[in-house]
Design a protein around this motif. Structure first.
Motif, PDB file in Angstrom:
ATOM      1  N   GLY A  95       5.914  -7.612 -10.497  1.00  0.00           N
ATOM      2  CA  GLY A  95       5.300  -6.308 -10.632  1.00  0.00           C
ATOM      3  C   GLY A  95       4.272  -6.117  -9.542  1.00  0.00           C
ATOM      4  N   GLY A  96       4.303  -4.950  -8.856  1.00  0.00           N
ATOM      5  CA  GLY A  96       3.381  -4.711  -7.748  1.00  0.00           C
ATOM      6  C   GLY A  96       3.993  -3.658  -6.850  1.00  0.00           C
ATOM      7  N   THR A  97       3.967  -3.909  -5.555  1.00  0.00           N
ATOM      8  CA  THR A  97       4.599  -2.997  -4.611  1.00  0.00           C
ATOM      9  C   THR A  97       5.591  -3.803  -3.761  1.00  0.00           C
ATOM     10  OG1 THR A  97       2.983  -3.408  -2.867  1.00  0.00           O
ATOM     11  CG2 THR A  97       2.470  -1.623  -4.423  1.00  0.00           C
ATOM     12  N   ILE A  98       6.355  -3.086  -2.948  1.00  0.00           N
ATOM     13  CA  ILE A  98       7.238  -3.782  -2.011  1.00  0.00           C
ATOM     14  C   ILE A  98       6.406  -4.703  -1.126  1.00  0.00           C
ATOM     15  CG2 ILE A  98       8.705  -3.426   0.025  1.00  0.00           C
ATOM     16  CD1 ILE A  98       9.965  -1.054  -1.438  1.00  0.00           C
ATOM     17  N   ALA A  99       5.266  -4.204  -0.634  1.00  0.00           N
ATOM     18  CA  ALA A  99       4.425  -5.014   0.259  1.00  0.00           C
ATOM     19  C   ALA A  99       3.909  -6.275  -0.432  1.00  0.00           C
ATOM     20  CB  ALA A  99       3.254  -4.180   0.784  1.00  0.00           C
ATOM     21  N   THR A 100       3.413  -6.159  -1.662  1.00  0.00           N
ATOM     22  CA  THR A 100       2.873  -7.366  -2.317  1.00  0.00           C
ATOM     23  C   THR A 100       3.987  -8.374  -2.575  1.00  0.00           C
ATOM     24  OG1 THR A 100       3.051  -6.412  -4.535  1.00  0.00           O
ATOM     25  CG2 THR A 100       0.932  -6.157  -3.405  1.00  0.00           C
ATOM     26  N   ASN A 101       5.188  -7.875  -2.843  1.00  0.00           N
ATOM     27  CA  ASN A 101       6.313  -8.795  -3.021  1.00  0.00           C
ATOM     28  C   ASN A 101       6.670  -9.508  -1.722  1.00  0.00           C
ATOM     29  OD1 ASN A 101       7.979  -9.037  -5.689  1.00  0.00           O
ATOM     30  ND2 ASN A 101       7.064  -6.983  -5.685  1.00  0.00           N
ATOM     31  N   LEU A 102       6.624  -8.786  -0.609  1.00  0.00           N
ATOM     32  CA  LEU A 102       6.982  -9.406   0.672  1.00  0.00           C
ATOM     33  C   LEU A 102       5.916 -10.384   1.131  1.00  0.00           C
ATOM     34  CD1 LEU A 102       8.503  -6.405   2.664  1.00  0.00           C
ATOM     35  CD2 LEU A 102       9.679  -8.166   1.341  1.00  0.00           C
ATOM     36  N   ARG A 103       4.661 -10.133   0.754  1.00  0.00           N
ATOM     37  CA  ARG A 103       3.559 -11.014   1.181  1.00  0.00           C
ATOM     38  C   ARG A 103       3.358 -12.192   0.242  1.00  0.00           C
ATOM     39  NH1 ARG A 103       0.668  -6.072   2.742  1.00  0.00           N
ATOM     40  NH2 ARG A 103       0.676  -6.004   5.029  1.00  0.00           N
ATOM     41  N   PHE A 104       4.268 -12.381  -0.697  1.00  0.00           N
ATOM     42  CA  PHE A 104       4.087 -13.419  -1.706  1.00  0.00           C
ATOM     43  C   PHE A 104       3.842 -14.798  -1.085  1.00  0.00           C
ATOM     44  CE2 PHE A 104       5.822 -16.635  -4.624  1.00  0.00           C
ATOM     45  CZ  PHE A 104       4.950 -16.439  -5.678  1.00  0.00           C
ATOM     46  N   GLY A 105       4.584 -15.113  -0.008  1.00  0.00           N
ATOM     47  CA  GLY A 105       4.447 -16.435   0.594  1.00  0.00           C
ATOM     48  C   GLY A 105       3.365 -16.496   1.675  1.00  0.00           C
ATOM     49  N   ARG A 106       2.909 -15.326   2.134  1.00  0.00           N
ATOM     50  CA  ARG A 106       1.904 -15.314   3.217  1.00  0.00           C
ATOM     51  C   ARG A 106       1.101 -14.027   3.148  1.00  0.00           C
ATOM     52  NH1 ARG A 106       3.853 -14.542   8.382  1.00  0.00           N
ATOM     53  NH2 ARG A 106       1.870 -13.751   9.110  1.00  0.00           N
ATOM     54  N   THR A 107      -0.035 -14.126   2.479  1.00  0.00           N
ATOM     55  CA  THR A 107      -0.791 -12.920   2.170  1.00  0.00           C
ATOM     56  C   THR A 107      -1.355 -12.236   3.415  1.00  0.00           C
ATOM     57  OG1 THR A 107      -2.601 -14.440   1.695  1.00  0.00           O
ATOM     58  CG2 THR A 107      -1.461 -13.495  -0.191  1.00  0.00           C
ATOM     59  N   ASP A 108      -1.472 -12.979   4.542  1.00  0.00           N
ATOM     60  CA  ASP A 108      -2.105 -12.376   5.726  1.00  0.00           C
ATOM     61  C   ASP A 108      -1.103 -11.665   6.646  1.00  0.00           C
ATOM     62  OD1 ASP A 108      -0.780 -14.590   6.643  1.00  0.00           O
ATOM     63  OD2 ASP A 108      -2.364 -15.245   8.009  1.00  0.00           O
ATOM     64  N   ALA A 109       0.152 -11.544   6.248  1.00  0.00           N
ATOM     65  CA  ALA A 109       1.143 -10.902   7.117  1.00  0.00           C
ATOM     66  C   ALA A 109       0.805  -9.422   7.342  1.00  0.00           C
ATOM     67  CB  ALA A 109       2.532 -11.034   6.504  1.00  0.00           C
ATOM     68  N   SER A 110       0.970  -8.967   8.594  1.00  0.00           N
ATOM     69  CA  SER A 110       0.681  -7.559   8.900  1.00  0.00           C
ATOM     70  C   SER A 110       1.847  -6.671   8.473  1.00  0.00           C
ATOM     71  CB  SER A 110       0.469  -7.411  10.411  1.00  0.00           C
ATOM     72  OG  SER A 110       1.705  -7.614  11.079  1.00  0.00           O
ATOM     73  N   ASP A 111       1.593  -5.361   8.404  1.00  0.00           N
ATOM     74  CA  ASP A 111       2.673  -4.418   8.078  1.00  0.00           C
ATOM     75  C   ASP A 111       3.817  -4.532   9.089  1.00  0.00           C
ATOM     76  OD1 ASP A 111       1.181  -3.576   5.966  1.00  0.00           O
ATOM     77  OD2 ASP A 111       1.059  -1.463   6.594  1.00  0.00           O
ATOM     78  N   ASP A 112       3.458  -4.714  10.364  1.00  0.00           N
ATOM     79  CA  ASP A 112       4.506  -4.854  11.391  1.00  0.00           C
ATOM     80  C   ASP A 112       5.421  -6.034  11.089  1.00  0.00           C
ATOM     81  OD1 ASP A 112       3.663  -2.685  12.760  1.00  0.00           O
ATOM     82  OD2 ASP A 112       2.676  -3.796  14.400  1.00  0.00           O
ATOM     83  N   GLU A 113       4.832  -7.126  10.644  1.00  0.00           N
ATOM     84  CA  GLU A 113       5.650  -8.302  10.312  1.00  0.00           C
ATOM     85  C   GLU A 113       6.560  -8.012   9.116  1.00  0.00           C
ATOM     86  OE1 GLU A 113       3.558 -12.392  10.999  1.00  0.00           O
ATOM     87  OE2 GLU A 113       1.991 -10.942  10.508  1.00  0.00           O
ATOM     88  N   LEU A 114       6.045  -7.229   8.161  1.00  0.00           N
ATOM     89  CA  LEU A 114       6.881  -6.884   7.007  1.00  0.00           C
ATOM     90  C   LEU A 114       8.072  -6.031   7.446  1.00  0.00           C
ATOM     91  CD1 LEU A 114       4.287  -6.036   4.169  1.00  0.00           C
ATOM     92  CD2 LEU A 114       5.069  -8.259   4.993  1.00  0.00           C
ATOM     93  N   TRP A 115       7.802  -5.060   8.319  1.00  0.00           N
ATOM     94  CA  TRP A 115       8.904  -4.193   8.797  1.00  0.00           C
ATOM     95  C   TRP A 115       9.911  -4.988   9.608  1.00  0.00           C
ATOM     96  CZ3 TRP A 115      10.082  -0.055   6.443  1.00  0.00           C
ATOM     97  CH2 TRP A 115       9.100   0.806   5.924  1.00  0.00           C
ATOM     98  N   GLU A 116       9.428  -5.936  10.410  1.00  0.00           N
ATOM     99  CA  GLU A 116      10.332  -6.758  11.206  1.00  0.00           C
ATOM    100  C   GLU A 116      11.234  -7.605  10.297  1.00  0.00           C
ATOM    101  OE1 GLU A 116      11.471  -6.863  14.049  1.00  0.00           O
ATOM    102  OE2 GLU A 116      12.325  -8.874  14.220  1.00  0.00           O
ATOM    103  N   ALA A 117      10.644  -8.184   9.252  1.00  0.00           N
ATOM    104  CA  ALA A 117      11.438  -8.975   8.302  1.00  0.00           C
ATOM    105  C   ALA A 117      12.456  -8.079   7.592  1.00  0.00           C
ATOM    106  CB  ALA A 117      10.521  -9.659   7.285  1.00  0.00           C
ATOM    107  N   LEU A 118      12.048  -6.861   7.249  1.00  0.00           N
ATOM    108  CA  LEU A 118      12.968  -5.926   6.583  1.00  0.00           C
ATOM    109  C   LEU A 118      14.113  -5.534   7.513  1.00  0.00           C
ATOM    110  CD1 LEU A 118      10.404  -3.646   4.719  1.00  0.00           C
ATOM    111  CD2 LEU A 118      12.194  -5.045   3.633  1.00  0.00           C
ATOM    112  N   ARG A 119      13.778  -5.371   8.815  1.00  0.00           N
ATOM    113  CA  ARG A 119      14.825  -5.024   9.778  1.00  0.00           C
ATOM    114  C   ARG A 119      15.903  -6.121   9.804  1.00  0.00           C
ATOM    115  NH1 ARG A 119      16.499  -6.360  14.552  1.00  0.00           N
ATOM    116  NH2 ARG A 119      14.852  -7.881  14.912  1.00  0.00           N
ATOM    117  N   VAL A 120      15.465  -7.374   9.886  1.00  0.00           N
ATOM    118  CA  VAL A 120      16.420  -8.492   9.918  1.00  0.00           C
ATOM    119  C   VAL A 120      17.215  -8.565   8.611  1.00  0.00           C
ATOM    120  CG1 VAL A 120      16.626 -11.010  10.058  1.00  0.00           C
ATOM    121  CG2 VAL A 120      15.013  -9.805  11.551  1.00  0.00           C
ATOM    122  N   ALA A 121      16.512  -8.397   7.487  1.00  0.00           N
ATOM    123  CA  ALA A 121      17.140  -8.536   6.168  1.00  0.00           C
ATOM    124  C   ALA A 121      17.976  -7.314   5.787  1.00  0.00           C
ATOM    125  CB  ALA A 121      16.072  -8.796   5.113  1.00  0.00           C
ATOM    126  N   GLN A 122      18.092  -6.326   6.689  1.00  0.00           N
ATOM    127  CA  GLN A 122      18.865  -5.105   6.438  1.00  0.00           C
ATOM    128  C   GLN A 122      18.278  -4.309   5.263  1.00  0.00           C
ATOM    129  OE1 GLN A 122      21.297  -4.531   8.787  1.00  0.00           O
ATOM    130  NE2 GLN A 122      20.450  -6.441   9.598  1.00  0.00           N
TER     131      GLN A 122
END
Ligand code: GTP
Ligand code: MG
Length: 242
Positions: A95-122
């Motif tokens: 429960g949370g947001t897409i961002a909090t779910n993506l940062r689960f393993g690394r809380t300091d990740a930037s938004d750019d890093e989240l978008w880059e991971a999403l790009r790779v993961a389709q």
């Protein structure tokens, strides 16, 4: 703390308490950094249990699992979690947001890093379509997200964590063939240098793997590249035909 992520199983045998026959029987293999090791085999063959042994969800009765030469049972769970990211067969969202779910393993990740991971993961397109984008709420268990989307968010979460070792447990079979192909085309750059272990159902997902382990009844009954196994492994030939 591990520095390279070389995984070695040496003669590992594991059975669940009370069960007569082991579910992993004398398994030995090495998964090297910078290489992809694929695991294929029928349902119940022991693929998920093999991955879980790396994370010490259980410990073997015989043999050893090491990472960079250190027995995994000498590492803390925090050290293991830092080194290895598992995309489970049934991904779970919190429960949370897409961002909090993506940062689960690394809380300091930037938004750019989240978008880059999403790009790779389709997963980029469907997140962009959400009204709030990365801040879109996710209900506990991810029930407001489709199964395929959950899978892609779970893959993106692992990429954001930038571990030494990636474990993908059947993470691509729910994707359509075209998405599977795009994801695998993008994955090598994103996981460069890491140890990648992919449990797969479709042979097409793993033909490029550096090494394929064929599992049957808890044993590794074949290993080699796609071409090698096609020539000399009957179990693999059967999987390819089916
Ligand atoms: P698929 O995911 O269906 O492709 O199979 P798999 O190759 O991942 O099989 P898995 O490693 O999940 O299971 C191997 C064997 O262990 C099977 O016979 C399972 O029934 C058994 N098994 C798995 N989890 C448990 C458990 O928690 N307890 C017990 N007693 N047996 C289990
Ligand atoms: Mg499984």
């Amino acid at each position: 703390t591990p520095a390279a992520g070389r995984i070695e199983f040496d003669n590992v045998t594991f059975g669940f308490p009370g069960a007569e026959t082991p579910v992993i029987n004398s398994a030995s293999f090495v998964a090297e950094p910078g290489k992809t090791t694929a695991i294929i085999g029928s349902t119940g063959a022991g693929k998920t249990v093999l991955l879980n042994l790396m994370l010490r969800l259980y410990d073997p009765q015989q043999g050893s699992v090491t990472i960079d030469g250190a027995p995994v049972d000498k590492l803390t769970r925090a050290q293991l979690a830092e080194s290895i990211s598992l995309v489970p067969q049934r991904p779970y969202l919190f429960g949370g947001t897409i961002a909090t779910n993506l940062r689960f393993g690394r809380t300091d990740a930037s938004d750019d890093e989240l978008w880059e991971a999403l790009r790779v993961a389709q997963g980029e397109d469907f997140v962009r379509e959400k009204e709030l984008g990365l801040d879109e709420p996710v209900s506990q268990g991810g029930t407001n997200v489709s199964g395929g989307q959950r899978q892609r968010l779970s893959i993106a979460r692992a990429l954001v964590a930038k571990p030494l070792v990636y474990l993908f447990d059947d993470s691509f079979s729910a994707l359509d063939v075209a998405t599977d192909a795009r994801l695998r085309a993008a994955l090598p750059d994103a996981t460069e240098g890491a140890t990648t272990i992919i449990v797969a159902q479709r042979v097409s997902t793993i033909t490029e793997a550096d090494q394929i382990l064929v599992m049957e009844g808890g044993e590794i009954v074949g290993r080699g590249t796609h071409d090698e196994l096609l020539t000399d492994n009957e179990v693999y030939q059967e999987i390819v035909r089916s």
